[in-house]
Scaffold this motif. Structure first.
Motif, PDB file in Angstrom:
ATOM      1  N   VAL A   8      18.819  -2.713  -3.114  1.00 45.20           N
ATOM      2  CA  VAL A   8      17.944  -1.763  -2.935  1.00 45.20           C
ATOM      3  C   VAL A   8      16.841  -1.476  -3.870  1.00 45.20           C
ATOM      4  O   VAL A   8      15.550  -1.160  -3.509  1.00 45.20           O
ATOM      5  N   GLY A   9      16.796  -1.813  -5.272  1.00 47.88           N
ATOM      6  CA  GLY A   9      15.934  -1.874  -6.067  1.00 47.88           C
ATOM      7  C   GLY A   9      14.741  -2.758  -5.619  1.00 47.88           C
ATOM      8  O   GLY A   9      13.396  -2.391  -5.787  1.00 47.88           O
ATOM      9  N   MET A  10      14.980  -3.916  -4.909  1.00 54.62           N
ATOM     10  CA  MET A  10      13.680  -4.811  -4.632  1.00 54.62           C
ATOM     11  C   MET A  10      12.927  -4.166  -3.424  1.00 54.62           C
ATOM     12  O   MET A  10      11.817  -4.227  -3.308  1.00 54.62           O
ATOM     13  N   VAL A  11      13.711  -3.591  -2.479  1.00 54.52           N
ATOM     14  CA  VAL A  11      13.445  -2.659  -1.424  1.00 54.52           C
ATOM     15  C   VAL A  11      12.291  -1.641  -1.793  1.00 54.52           C
ATOM     16  O   VAL A  11      11.217  -1.465  -1.044  1.00 54.52           O
ATOM     17  N   VAL A  12      12.687  -1.005  -2.829  1.00 55.31           N
ATOM     18  CA  VAL A  12      11.864   0.209  -3.229  1.00 55.31           C
ATOM     19  C   VAL A  12      10.690  -0.355  -3.803  1.00 55.31           C
ATOM     20  O   VAL A  12       9.600   0.212  -3.803  1.00 55.31           O
ATOM     21  N   THR A  15       8.179  -1.618  -1.262  1.00 53.19           N
ATOM     22  CA  THR A  15       7.575  -0.461  -0.776  1.00 53.19           C
ATOM     23  C   THR A  15       6.446   0.079  -1.457  1.00 53.19           C
ATOM     24  O   THR A  15       5.329   0.545  -1.061  1.00 53.19           O
ATOM     25  N   ALA A  16       6.895   0.437  -2.725  1.00 54.48           N
ATOM     26  CA  ALA A  16       5.837   0.947  -3.524  1.00 54.48           C
ATOM     27  C   ALA A  16       4.806  -0.130  -3.651  1.00 54.48           C
ATOM     28  O   ALA A  16       3.443   0.634  -3.875  1.00 54.48           O
ATOM     29  N   LEU A  18       3.358  -2.169  -1.439  1.00 55.44           N
ATOM     30  CA  LEU A  18       2.834  -1.921  -0.200  1.00 55.44           C
ATOM     31  C   LEU A  18       2.053  -0.768  -0.203  1.00 55.44           C
ATOM     32  O   LEU A  18       0.771  -0.550   0.186  1.00 55.44           O
ATOM     33  N   GLY A  19       2.534   0.347  -0.617  1.00 51.72           N
ATOM     34  CA  GLY A  19       1.943   1.573  -0.720  1.00 51.72           C
ATOM     35  C   GLY A  19       0.648   1.524  -1.526  1.00 51.72           C
ATOM     36  O   GLY A  19      -0.374   2.107  -1.273  1.00 51.72           O
ATOM     37  N   LEU A  20       0.762   0.987  -2.801  1.00 54.76           N
ATOM     38  CA  LEU A  20      -0.171   0.869  -3.708  1.00 54.76           C
ATOM     39  C   LEU A  20      -1.388   0.109  -3.231  1.00 54.76           C
ATOM     40  O   LEU A  20      -2.655   0.395  -3.469  1.00 54.76           O
ATOM     41  N   ALA A  21      -1.059  -0.914  -2.484  1.00 55.02           N
ATOM     42  CA  ALA A  21      -2.203  -1.984  -1.909  1.00 55.02           C
ATOM     43  C   ALA A  21      -2.877  -1.132  -0.932  1.00 55.02           C
ATOM     44  O   ALA A  21      -4.008  -1.166  -0.901  1.00 55.02           O
ATOM     45  N   LEU A  22      -2.175  -0.384  -0.188  1.00 54.28           N
ATOM     46  CA  LEU A  22      -2.886   0.469   1.009  1.00 54.28           C
ATOM     47  C   LEU A  22      -3.890   1.545   0.359  1.00 54.28           C
ATOM     48  O   LEU A  22      -4.993   1.526   0.938  1.00 54.28           O
ATOM     49  N   LEU A  23      -3.319   2.018  -0.671  1.00 53.95           N
ATOM     50  CA  LEU A  23      -4.236   3.167  -1.042  1.00 53.95           C
ATOM     51  C   LEU A  23      -5.311   2.612  -1.779  1.00 53.95           C
ATOM     52  O   LEU A  23      -6.310   3.180  -1.877  1.00 53.95           O
ATOM     53  N   ALA A  24      -5.057   1.464  -2.560  1.00 54.02           N
ATOM     54  CA  ALA A  24      -6.295   0.654  -3.430  1.00 54.02           C
ATOM     55  C   ALA A  24      -7.104   0.279  -2.152  1.00 54.02           C
ATOM     56  O   ALA A  24      -8.401   0.354  -2.715  1.00 54.02           O
ATOM     57  N   GLY A  25      -6.936   0.010  -1.111  1.00 55.10           N
ATOM     58  CA  GLY A  25      -7.847  -0.512  -0.182  1.00 55.10           C
ATOM     59  C   GLY A  25      -8.609   0.463   0.437  1.00 55.10           C
ATOM     60  O   GLY A  25      -9.745   0.440   0.813  1.00 55.10           O
ATOM     61  N   GLY A  26      -8.304   1.843   0.391  1.00 53.76           N
ATOM     62  CA  GLY A  26      -9.198   2.961   0.520  1.00 53.76           C
ATOM     63  C   GLY A  26     -10.108   3.452  -0.360  1.00 53.76           C
ATOM     64  O   GLY A  26     -11.163   4.151  -0.214  1.00 53.76           O
ATOM     65  N   CYS A  27     -10.124   2.743  -1.583  1.00 53.60           N
ATOM     66  CA  CYS A  27     -10.976   3.253  -2.634  1.00 53.60           C
ATOM     67  C   CYS A  27     -12.263   2.080  -2.760  1.00 53.60           C
ATOM     68  O   CYS A  27     -12.941   2.119  -3.617  1.00 53.60           O
TER      69      CYS A  27
END
Length: 168
Positions: A8-12, A15-16, A18-27
């Motif tokens: 579960v720790g690896m999945v979390v 996912t975190a 991947l979310g940071l990479a998507l947010l950084a792409g918007g900046c």
């Protein structure tokens, strides 16, 4: 832990990340080009005394702006802009190629200008000075009460043959 399952720790963490990479792409900054695409080989080929209006338009295309008054002049304007997230675009580079023609239609001068010749205007956003009297909020709000449908001259009689274009 069973075979074939991720902890579960690896999945979390995945996912975190991947979310940071998507947010950084918007900046990321946005770069844009507006106007004429300057090709140095083509713009350097325009020679005073050799070229005319037709040859300049064949080599460079239609100008961005043609002068309407004074000596015939063609302007080729190129602007590169940058925009950071949540801000207005800023000019990062600007080039203006000015081609002057004489009365016979031949090129007389070719000049290049950069952003150093651009005048920066800083308008005052608080007030716009106008001529006339100062009216307050309530005068603007209620100032036209009683004037709609009022008879000109306040005599109670309809006007005849006024100065307006339709006789009013």
């Amino acid at each position: 832990m069973r075979k074939g399952r991720l902890p579960v720790g690896m999945v979390v963490r995945g996912t975190a990340a991947l979310g940071l990479a998507l947010l950084a792409g918007g900046c990321a900054s946005i770069r844009d080009h507006r106007g004429y695409l300057i090709d140095p080989a083509l713009t350097d080929s325009v020679q005073p005394g050799v070229d005319n209006r037709v040859s300049v338009e064949r080599a460079l295309g239609q100008p961005t702006i043609k002068s309407q008054f004074g000596s015939p002049t063609a302007y080729y304007v190129s602007i590169d802009t940058k925009q950071r997230p949540f801000t207005t675009p800023r000019t990062s580079a600007q080039t203006v190629l000015r081609v002057n023609f004489n009365a016979a239609g031949n090129v007389s001068t070719v000049q290049r200008f950069g952003a150093e010749n651009v005048v920066q205007l800083r308008p005052d956003g608080h007030a716009t000075p106008t001529l006339g009297r100062h009216r307050g909020f309530f005068e603007d709000l209620f100032g036209n009460i009683g004037t709609v449908g009022a008879v000109p001259g306040a005599t109670g009689q309809a006007p005849t043959g006024g100065r307006g274009p339709n006789g009013s």
